[in-house]
Design a protein around this motif. Structure first.
Motif, short mmCIF file in Angstrom:
data_model
loop_
_atom_site.label_atom_id
_atom_site.label_comp_id
_atom_site.label_asym_id
_atom_site.label_seq_id
_atom_site.Cartn_x
_atom_site.Cartn_y
_atom_site.Cartn_z
N ASN A 30 -0.27 1.96 -1.11
CA ASN A 30 0.60 0.87 -0.69
C ASN A 30 0.11 0.22 0.57
OD1 ASN A 30 2.72 0.37 -2.34
ND2 ASN A 30 3.88 2.15 -1.61
N LYS A 31 -0.03 1.06 1.60
CA LYS A 31 -0.45 0.55 2.90
C LYS A 31 -1.45 1.53 3.47
CE LYS A 31 3.63 2.62 5.13
NZ LYS A 31 3.25 3.66 5.99
N ASP A 66 2.04 5.96 -0.23
CA ASP A 66 1.54 5.68 1.11
C ASP A 66 0.48 6.71 1.46
OD1 ASP A 66 3.30 3.63 1.30
OD2 ASP A 66 4.85 4.82 2.29
#
Ligand code: UDP
Ligand code: MG
Length: 324
Positions: free
Chosen positions: A133-134, A205
């Motif tokens: 995601n990030k 994440d």
């Protein structure tokens, strides 16, 4: 409820003594939960592949296998590199499992999406890509180079999943497909999409490596990226041809310009012919190199001996086999 899945998790390890206890502890907990939920069965395994580590990695793996029946170990004779270790692990387990998940040893990839991956497998997906995601936890440098890398790969026409590394689930038949790729230079995130079958993504994440150091220093990372591009794309060769063509067009413009200069008498002796020949020869040379490159590109595709296709289903064929 559907039958529980025989899941193998394959973990390549190179000098990972600092993380193995914690990683196995967290994975065993997760295995316990998934068994309670009826998601995976009792034959499921966590398989640590020791990629020729120089530290205590193997003795820790050995200990872990003695303490926990769910854990197995494979030891490579020497350091073969992440991609080879992973491929070796997957090929070793593929006939024992319903599906296998590959994951790094350092818990950077969130193991808590594993149940989601398995559910997607139960729903009929053969490949489930773990997508980040990030990347806040990565350094600015790693983040920007990674984005640049994925963009460059896409620009070169290589089909890879954006922000997906080697955290993925593959069904047994997808692994059988992967086994048909005989190339030596492995770039799994480029090869798996070539296998085909139905695929989907799960998002997570990315955490920080909780102990130890990255086993991918800049030099290894660059050579991995370069390998990825040159193993999957002949675009760089095509670019030479394109550049040659552009230089030829310039040569033509230059010829007109030089001619005009000569007619209006602005040039010294020999200038016009020198300019035109330099540009022209340059263009022709680049075009020729590009043309030779085209043939090398064909050779390169041939020597890979990749499967032309992978069969997903036979209709009526199975009965024939059963009659035998
Ligand atoms: N690894 C391996 N062989 C190598 C280098 C790395 O098996 O020659 C393993 C390593 O133990 C880890 C995974 O590959 O499980 C990814 O390496 P790392 O986490 O250091 O890479 P990064 O996350 O920094 O890109
Ligand atoms: Mg890592």
């Amino acid at each position: 409820m559907s039958k529980s899945v025989n899941l193998y998790v394959v973990v390549p390890c190179y000098n990972e003594e600092a993380v193995l206890h914690e990683t196995s502890k967290q994975m065993l907990e997760l295995f316990g939960e998934m068994k309670n939920d009826g998601l995976i069965n009792d034959n499921s395994r966590i398989v640590f592949v020791d990629d020729g580590s120089k530290d205590k990695t193997w003795s820790i793996i050995d200990e872990l296998t003695k303490a926990h029946t769910e854990i197995s170990g494979i030891k490579l004779a020497k350091n073969a590199g992440h991609q080879n270790a992973l491929f070796g692990g997957l090929m070793t387990v593929k006939d024992d499992c319903d599906c296998a998940i590959s994951i790094d040893a350092d818990l950077q990839d969130d193991i808590h999406v594993i149940p989601d991956m398995v559910r997607n497998f139960i729903d009929g997906y053969d490949v489930v890509y773990g997508v980040r995601n990030k990347r806040d936890t990565d350094t600015f440098f790693k983040r920007t180079t990674a984005v640049g890398f994925y963009k460059l790969m896409q620009f070169m026409g290589v089909n890879i999943v954006f922000n997906h590394a080697d955290y993925r689930l593959m069904s047994k038949r997808a692994l059988d497909g992967l086994a048909q790729f005989p190339e030596r230079n492995l770039f799994l995130r480029g090869m798996v999409p070539l296998v085909g079958y139905r695929s989907t993504n799960v998002y997570y994440d990315r955490n920080e490596r909780f102990a130890g150091e990255s086993k991918y220093p800049l030099k290894k990372m660059l050579s991995f990226a370069f390998d990825g591009i040159t193993s999957f794309s002949i675009s760089p060769i095509r670019m030479i041809s394109a550049f040659g063509a552009i230089v030829c067009v310039f040569a033509f413009i230059m010829a007109i310009y030089a001619l005009v200069q000569k007619i209006i008498g602005h040039t010294g002796a020999g200038w016009a012919s020198l300019m035109v020949s330099i540009w022209f020869i340059g263009g022709v040379q680049l075009l020729s190199v590009g043309l030779i490159g085209e043939y090398i590109g064909k050779l390169y595709k041939e020597v890979k001996r990749r499967p032309r296709y992978i069969i997903e289903a036979y209709v009526n064929e199975k009965e024939k086999e059963d009659d035998k």
